[in-house]
Design an enzyme around this catalytic site. Structure first.
Site, PDB file in Angstrom:
ATOM      1  N   HIS A  81      -3.740   8.214  -8.859  1.00 12.24           N
ATOM      2  CA  HIS A  81      -3.729  10.160  -7.801  1.00 12.24           C
ATOM      3  C   HIS A  81      -3.170  10.516 -10.025  1.00 12.24           C
ATOM      4  O   HIS A  81      -2.117  11.154  -9.755  1.00 12.24           O
ATOM      5  CB  HIS A  81      -2.762  10.758  -7.310  1.00 12.24           C
ATOM      6  CG  HIS A  81      -3.792   9.453  -6.326  1.00 12.24           C
ATOM      7  ND1 HIS A  81      -3.192   8.467  -5.438  1.00 12.24           N
ATOM      8  CD2 HIS A  81      -4.915  10.309  -5.486  1.00 12.24           C
ATOM      9  CE1 HIS A  81      -3.800   8.866  -4.325  1.00 12.24           C
ATOM     10  NE2 HIS A  81      -5.015   9.606  -4.693  1.00 12.24           N
ATOM     11  N   ASP A 235     -13.682  12.875  -3.985  1.00  7.05           N
ATOM     12  CA  ASP A 235     -12.861  12.167  -4.061  1.00  7.05           C
ATOM     13  C   ASP A 235     -12.730  10.708  -4.091  1.00  7.05           C
ATOM     14  O   ASP A 235     -12.334  10.559  -4.268  1.00  7.05           O
ATOM     15  CB  ASP A 235     -12.011  12.805  -2.795  1.00  7.05           C
ATOM     16  CG  ASP A 235     -10.105  11.842  -2.965  1.00  7.05           C
ATOM     17  OD1 ASP A 235      -9.184  13.166  -2.277  1.00  7.05           O
ATOM     18  OD2 ASP A 235      -9.920  11.715  -3.897  1.00  7.05           O
TER      19      ASP A 235
HETATM   20  C1  LIG Z   1     -10.460   2.366  -2.401  1.00  2.00           C
HETATM   21  C2  LIG Z   1      -9.700   3.833  -1.367  1.00  2.00           C
HETATM   22  N1  LIG Z   1      -8.875   2.905  -0.290  1.00  2.00           N
HETATM   23  C3  LIG Z   1      -8.527   3.910   0.678  1.00  2.00           C
HETATM   24  C4  LIG Z   1      -7.485   2.677   1.717  1.00  2.00           C
HETATM   25  C5  LIG Z   1      -7.055   3.680   2.423  1.00  2.00           C
HETATM   26  C6  LIG Z   1      -6.817   5.008   2.216  1.00  2.00           C
HETATM   27  C7  LIG Z   1      -5.825   5.936   3.231  1.00  2.00           C
HETATM   28  O1  LIG Z   1      -5.392   7.153   3.416  1.00  2.00           O
HETATM   29  N2  LIG Z   1      -5.906   5.579   4.697  1.00  2.00           N
HETATM   30  C8  LIG Z   1      -5.469   6.669   5.933  1.00  2.00           C
HETATM   31  C9  LIG Z   1      -6.091   6.170   7.181  1.00  2.00           C
HETATM   32  C10 LIG Z   1      -4.745   6.453   8.235  1.00  2.00           C
HETATM   33  C11 LIG Z   1      -6.109   8.077   8.200  1.00  2.00           C
HETATM   34  C12 LIG Z   1      -5.873   9.022   6.835  1.00  2.00           C
HETATM   35  C13 LIG Z   1      -4.043   8.685   7.026  1.00  2.00           C
HETATM   36  C14 LIG Z   1      -3.458   7.799   6.762  1.00  2.00           C
HETATM   37  C15 LIG Z   1      -3.215   6.952   8.080  1.00  2.00           C
HETATM   38  C16 LIG Z   1      -4.134   6.717   5.744  1.00  2.00           C
HETATM   39  C17 LIG Z   1      -5.374   7.671   5.444  1.00  2.00           C
HETATM   40  C18 LIG Z   1      -6.806   5.778   1.295  1.00  2.00           C
HETATM   41  C19 LIG Z   1      -7.904   4.871   0.347  1.00  2.00           C
HETATM   42  N3  LIG Z   1      -9.175   5.744  -0.376  1.00  2.00           N
HETATM   43  C20 LIG Z   1      -8.413   6.967  -1.126  1.00  2.00           C
HETATM   44  C21 LIG Z   1      -7.865   7.910  -0.833  1.00  2.00           C
HETATM   45  C22 LIG Z   1      -8.737   9.317   0.118  1.00  2.00           C
HETATM   46  C23 LIG Z   1      -7.856  10.937   0.149  1.00  2.00           C
HETATM   47  C24 LIG Z   1      -7.079  10.110  -0.160  1.00  2.00           C
HETATM   48  C25 LIG Z   1      -6.284   8.687  -0.441  1.00  2.00           C
HETATM   49  C26 LIG Z   1      -6.578   8.539  -1.092  1.00  2.00           C
HETATM   50 CL1  LIG Z   1      -5.910   6.710  -1.176  1.00  2.00          CL
HETATM   51  N4  LIG Z   1      -9.597   6.501  -2.391  1.00  2.00           N
HETATM   52  N5  LIG Z   1      -9.948   5.674  -2.269  1.00  2.00           N
HETATM   53  C27 LIG Z   1      -9.429   4.585  -1.918  1.00  2.00           C
HETATM   54 MG   LIG Z   2      -5.297  13.500  -2.541  1.00  4.59          MG
END
Ligand SMILES: Cc1nc2ccc(C(=O)N[C@]34C[C@H]5C[C@H](C[C@H](C5)C3)C4)cc2n2c(-c3ccccc3Cl)nnc12
Ligand SMILES: [Mg+2]
Length: 344
Positions: A81, A235
């Site tokens: 990030h 994003d």
């Molecule tokens: C590749 C990849 N994998 C990712 C695997 C998982 C998660 C993730 O936040 N899962 C959740 C799963 C449940 C419901 C909600 C809140 C929490 C509980 C946590 C989401 C994000 C992922 N992610 C992002 C990303 C996008 C936006 C914000 C932060 C991030 Cl990190 N950008 N790329 C990726």
């Molecule tokens: Mg964010």
């Protein structure tokens, strides 16, 4: 605002004309992370100008240059990030505005288009590499400020954006009339809040209905839902690039997740599996994320904008790559290797 940017850097950026725009820069297959870090502020300025906002809103180049450098400085040196994430998300917004002709085809007004680009650039300012739930768990200052409303980090990113706009010589929106100015800040606020993935799950059904039944530009809720969809797509846009890029981005994301897991262990807390370097199965988690979250969102985008169909194919190819990787990861796990070791 306690950050500081040198006026020499501002002057250099105002005069920047150095990088000719890469011929593939406007294609969805282009990977913005390949742009040299020090040239990224110039590319942001060029995208901004190319989108016509400087002329449309009589924006002073020097003020915009200073704003861009403060935003860049506002990002921390965390694995994922960081500024390059913000730059890649803003580049995807640029691709959507250009390729879908969002303004020309009346999906967005000029003001909404500019708010979208700015919100993407600023959407993760001052991210610490930890999740919203970690803010609560650790009773962070940000949690004490924002946890009653939820989306703790996202509210902080909005607050940091406003701080920079209120910093001497950074408010490039000052030339807007009062109505446009407050509307633009309201749009930026809602667009940044929409990047909380937990919020996305709440409006996914409405997006599905809009994408299947048709977009009504006069319906303010449709305009809001489309803006949220475009923010989430931007994003997650790393997932629409080739496998090498996707794999490299996964390394960065899990470096952050596992650092948080290590921190939680030190705090005597039990981290979630996806945060625990000893327990996480990266391919399994990524397959769930791509199949249940990413491809669904981009299918909605493809329903509304057929030009983005190419990205569905890319995501499908990345899913196949993770399926193949899973076999290797599972075999290595039998030899006692953690999935992060295999990924690195
Ligand atoms: C590749 C990849 N994998 C990712 C695997 C998982 C998660 C993730 O936040 N899962 C959740 C799963 C449940 C419901 C909600 C809140 C929490 C509980 C946590 C989401 C994000 C992922 N992610 C992002 C990303 C996008 C936006 C914000 C932060 C991030 Cl990190 N950008 N790329 C990726
Ligand atoms: Mg964010």
């Amino acid at each position: 605002y306690h950050m500081h940017v040198s006026e020499q850097n501002v002057a250099d950026l105002v005069l920047c004309d150095s990088p000719h725009i890469h011929p593939d820069f406007g294609l969805f297959s282009f990977t913005p992370r390949k742009i040299i870090f020090n040239e990224t502020p110039c590319y942001v300025l060029k995208m901004f100008e190319d989108l016509g906002f400087v002329n449309e809103f009589m924006i002073k180049r020097e003020v915009l240059a200073r704003f861009i450098l403060y935003v860049k400085k506002g990002y921390r040196d965390v694995p994922y990030h960081n500024w390059m994430h913000a730059f890649s998300v803003a580049h995807f917004a640029y691709l959507c505005l250009k390729n879908f002709q969002l303004v020309e085809n009346k999906y967005f007004s000029n003001l909404e288009a500019m708010a979208y680009f700015i919100a993407c650039l600023c959407h993760d300012i001052d991210h610490r590499g930890t999740t919203n739930s970690f803010q609560q768990q650790s009773n962070s200052v940000l949690a004490s400020l924002y946890s009653s409303e939820g989306s703790v980090m996202e509210r902080h990113h909005v607050s940091q954006t406003l701080c920079i706009l209120n910093t001497e010589g950074c408010n490039f929106l000052e030339s807007l009339n009062h109505e446009d100015y407050s509307r633009c800040l309201d749009l930026i606020n809602h667009m940044i809040l929409a990047t909380d993935l937990a919020s996305h799950y709440k409006i996914h059904n409405k997006q599905l209905i809009m994408a299947t039944e048709g977009y009504h530009p006069k319906d303010p809720e449709h305009r809001y839902i489309l803006a949220c969809l475009l923010m989430t797509c931007a994003d997650l846009s790393d997932q629409t690039k080739d496998w090498i890029e996707t794999k490299r981005v996964a390394q960065l994301i899990y470096a952050e997740f596992f650092a948080q897991g290590d921190l939680e262990k030190k705090m005597g807390k039990e981290p979630a599996n996806m945060m625990d370097r000893e327990k996480a199965s990266i391919p399994d988690h990524q397959l769930v994320f791509l199949k249940d979250c990413v491809i669904c969102i981009f299918k909605l985008l493809a329903n509304m904008f057929p030009k983005s169909k190419v990205m569905i194919e890319t995501i499908k190819r990345n899913i196949l790559c993770w399926e193949a990787a899973k076999i290797i990861f599972d075999k290595k796990a039998l030899e006692g290797k953690t999935s992060y070791e295999v990924l690195s």
